[in-house]
Structure formats: structure tokens, C-alpha cells
Write a protein that holds these residues in place. Structure first.
Motif, PDB file in Angstrom:
ATOM      1  N   UNK A 154      33.187  70.033 108.598  1.00 49.24           N
ATOM      2  CA  UNK A 154      33.596  71.418 108.332  1.00 49.24           C
ATOM      3  C   UNK A 154      33.252  72.302 109.530  1.00 49.24           C
ATOM      4  N   UNK A 155      32.041  72.183 110.017  1.00 50.91           N
ATOM      5  CA  UNK A 155      31.582  73.035 111.117  1.00 50.91           C
ATOM      6  C   UNK A 155      32.401  72.807 112.387  1.00 50.91           C
ATOM      7  N   UNK A 156      32.606  71.541 112.729  1.00 49.17           N
ATOM      8  CA  UNK A 156      33.335  71.216 113.958  1.00 49.17           C
ATOM      9  C   UNK A 156      34.786  71.653 113.879  1.00 49.17           C
ATOM     10  N   UNK A 157      35.473  71.235 112.821  1.00 50.75           N
ATOM     11  CA  UNK A 157      36.919  71.440 112.780  1.00 50.75           C
ATOM     12  C   UNK A 157      37.311  72.877 112.449  1.00 50.75           C
ATOM     13  N   UNK A 158      36.471  73.593 111.716  1.00 51.85           N
ATOM     14  CA  UNK A 158      36.771  75.007 111.478  1.00 51.85           C
ATOM     15  C   UNK A 158      36.622  75.796 112.780  1.00 51.85           C
ATOM     16  N   UNK A 159      35.629  75.444 113.596  1.00 51.24           N
ATOM     17  CA  UNK A 159      35.465  76.097 114.900  1.00 51.24           C
ATOM     18  C   UNK A 159      36.664  75.811 115.795  1.00 51.24           C
ATOM     19  N   UNK A 160      37.127  74.578 115.777  1.00 50.34           N
ATOM     20  CA  UNK A 160      38.320  74.239 116.559  1.00 50.34           C
ATOM     21  C   UNK A 160      39.536  75.024 116.087  1.00 50.34           C
ATOM     22  N   UNK A 163      39.786  69.782 104.113  1.00 50.55           N
ATOM     23  CA  UNK A 163      39.622  68.505 103.410  1.00 50.55           C
ATOM     24  C   UNK A 163      38.138  68.143 103.298  1.00 50.55           C
ATOM     25  N   UNK A 164      37.406  68.329 104.404  1.00 51.97           N
ATOM     26  CA  UNK A 164      35.974  68.015 104.397  1.00 51.97           C
ATOM     27  C   UNK A 164      35.224  68.946 103.449  1.00 51.97           C
ATOM     28  N   UNK A 165      35.615  70.217 103.414  1.00 54.78           N
ATOM     29  CA  UNK A 165      34.965  71.178 102.517  1.00 54.78           C
ATOM     30  C   UNK A 165      35.194  70.802 101.056  1.00 54.78           C
ATOM     31  N   UNK A 166      36.392  70.332 100.752  1.00 56.40           N
ATOM     32  CA  UNK A 166      36.686  69.909  99.381  1.00 56.40           C
ATOM     33  C   UNK A 166      35.854  68.692  98.996  1.00 56.40           C
ATOM     34  N   UNK A 167      35.722  67.742  99.919  1.00 59.44           N
ATOM     35  CA  UNK A 167      34.898  66.566  99.639  1.00 59.44           C
ATOM     36  C   UNK A 167      33.435  66.967  99.469  1.00 59.44           C
ATOM     37  N   UNK A 216      34.699  56.936  89.236  1.00 56.57           N
ATOM     38  CA  UNK A 216      35.257  58.235  89.580  1.00 56.57           C
ATOM     39  C   UNK A 216      34.944  58.622  91.012  1.00 56.57           C
ATOM     40  N   UNK A 217      33.663  58.496  91.394  1.00 53.81           N
ATOM     41  CA  UNK A 217      33.268  58.837  92.764  1.00 53.81           C
ATOM     42  C   UNK A 217      33.852  57.837  93.748  1.00 53.81           C
ATOM     43  N   UNK A 218      33.899  56.568  93.355  1.00 54.80           N
ATOM     44  CA  UNK A 218      34.513  55.561  94.228  1.00 54.80           C
ATOM     45  C   UNK A 218      35.977  55.903  94.497  1.00 54.80           C
ATOM     46  N   UNK A 219      36.678  56.337  93.465  1.00 54.50           N
ATOM     47  CA  UNK A 219      38.077  56.718  93.625  1.00 54.50           C
ATOM     48  C   UNK A 219      38.226  57.941  94.525  1.00 54.50           C
ATOM     49  N   UNK A 220      37.274  58.865  94.410  1.00 55.55           N
ATOM     50  CA  UNK A 220      37.298  60.057  95.265  1.00 55.55           C
ATOM     51  C   UNK A 220      37.219  59.667  96.737  1.00 55.55           C
ATOM     52  N   UNK A 221      36.337  58.729  97.056  1.00 59.80           N
ATOM     53  CA  UNK A 221      36.205  58.323  98.453  1.00 59.80           C
ATOM     54  C   UNK A 221      37.369  57.440  98.902  1.00 59.80           C
ATOM     55  N   UNK A 250      43.234  60.311 102.999  1.00 59.86           N
ATOM     56  CA  UNK A 250      43.420  61.603 103.650  1.00 59.86           C
ATOM     57  C   UNK A 250      43.029  61.572 105.112  1.00 59.86           C
ATOM     58  N   UNK A 251      41.976  60.850 105.431  1.00 55.97           N
ATOM     59  CA  UNK A 251      41.536  60.715 106.818  1.00 55.97           C
ATOM     60  C   UNK A 251      42.591  59.964 107.633  1.00 55.97           C
TER      61      UNK A 251
END
Length: 203
Positions: A52-58, A76-80, A137-142, A148-149
Motif C-alpha cells: 500500500x505504502x509503495x504503490x500509493x506513493x507511486x 488491491x493490497x489495502x483490500x487484502x 475461506x482465508x485460503x480462498x481469499x489468498x 489478482x497479482x
């Protein structure tokens, strides 16, 4: 050169590093040996917060399609991060220290490609960990996060095809991607050595 050529070259050049980063030792290093669910969630949150920090700055520093792509990577990172319901730890990650030093768009797009190659490996390990924890559930999230990545990597590659106007541009992008992977691997290697674990697989 094309983006496909760049990906093939980076994967070939960093095959060993990516293979080892795709092992369960990555989570062991991230948690400093505390392979409990809470520690794994915190380590994953740390990675997402750094993204989040890196890509929002970019995104704030870019324009056009590149700005949109970097903003999407940050969102996407913020949502995760929200889904993890865990607090990120205050520690530096080697590959983000490298990424944060990139200024040019071509360099950042190459860096994003390198980040996706590493982060996709980590997401695979997180999927496997939470499957083993009987938390589908968490496994499916990742698992979805890994998809997405990979989509980010494809879009970064498309932008590289449009942005690279010379062999020098392609070399810059390729070196940026390779250096991010190298930084991630160095951090992994050094952390495992500190923990008294052999970073290399034992045959």
C-alpha cells in the motif's frame, strides 16, 4: 525485446531465488519461526501494508495508465489488508526498500513485475498454510489474491510494451525486476541464517 521476453529472461535468471521464495521457509522467515496463525496473519499484513505504502506513493507521483495501475495495486493490497484483520508489524522489507528507490516509470513498471513474481509465490504459500489450518475461506481469499497479482503483472507487461522505446529502456526494466527479486531473496536468506536455518534446500 518484448514484455514476454523480459519475463522469460527474469524468470530464467532468478529461477533459483524464485523457487526458494516459493517454499514454506518464506513464511518461516516472515514470522521469524512463529508459524502460528496470528503470526502468519501479521506477517502477511506487513507485506500488504508495505505494498500500500509503495504503490500509493507511486500513483501520486505518476499520471495516465501507469498511475491507474499503481493505484490499483495499492487498492488491491489495502483490500487484502482489511480482510486479514491483523496489524502490520513495523519492519522493513528488503524488496520494498529497493522499490521505494525507483523513480522512472519504466523502472517502476519493471519493479512491479518483479514484485508480482515474488508476491505470487508468497500468496501460494499463504493459500497452502490456511488450507492446512482448515480455514478454506482465508485460503480462498489468498488464492484469489494470487490471481489478482498475476493480473497486475499482465497489465504491467502491457504498459512496458508501450513505454519502452529503446533497448536501454528494456534493460532498465529488466534490471529493476531482477533487483527486486534479488532484494527479496537476500532478506529471506539473511533472516533464515539469523534463525539458524539453512536457506538452501537439503537434498
Amino acid at each position: 525485446m518484448t514484455a514476454d521476453d523480459l519475463l522469460a529472461s527474469v524468470r530464467d535468471d532468478k529461477q533459483t531465488e524464485l523457487s526458494r521464495l516459493g517454499s514454506s521457509k518464506t513464511l518461516y522467515a516472515d514470522t521469524r519461526g512463529e508459524m502460528e496463525e496470528a503470526a502468519v496473519r501479521a506477517a502477511a499484513a506487513t507485506r500488504e501494508q508495505a505494498a500500500v505504502d509503495t504503490f500509493s506513493a507511486w500513483a501520486d507521483d505518476a499520471d495516465g495508465d501507469a498511475a491507474d495501475l499503481f493505484a490499483r495495486a495499492a487498492d488491491d493490497a489495502a483490500e487484502r489488508l482489511d480482510d486479514l484483520a491483523a496489524h502490520a508489524e513495523d519492519r522493513e522489507l528488503g524488496m520494498h526498500a529497493k522499490l521505494d528507490g525507483y523513480d522512472a516509470t519504466v523502472e517502476r513498471l519493471g519493479g512491479l513485475v518483479g514484485w508480482t513474481l515474488v508476491d505470487g509465490k508468497v500468496k501460494e504459500q499463504l493459500t497452502g498454510f490456511f488450507t492446512g489450518q482448515a480455514d478454506p475461506g482465508t485460503a480462498s481469499t489468498f488464492r484469489s489474491a494470487r490471481d489478482g497479482v498475476e493480473a497486475l503483472r499482465e497489465d504491467a507487461a502491457d504498459l512496458l510494451d508501450a513505454a519502452c522505446e529503446s533497448d536501454g529502456d528494456w534493460e532498465t526494466a529488466e534490471n529493476a525486476a531482477a533487483d527486486v527479486i534479488a532484494a527479496a531473496y537476500d532478506h529471506y536468506f539473511e533472516t533464515l541464517e539469523e534463525l539458524g536455518v539453512n536457506p538452501k534446500p537439503v537434498c
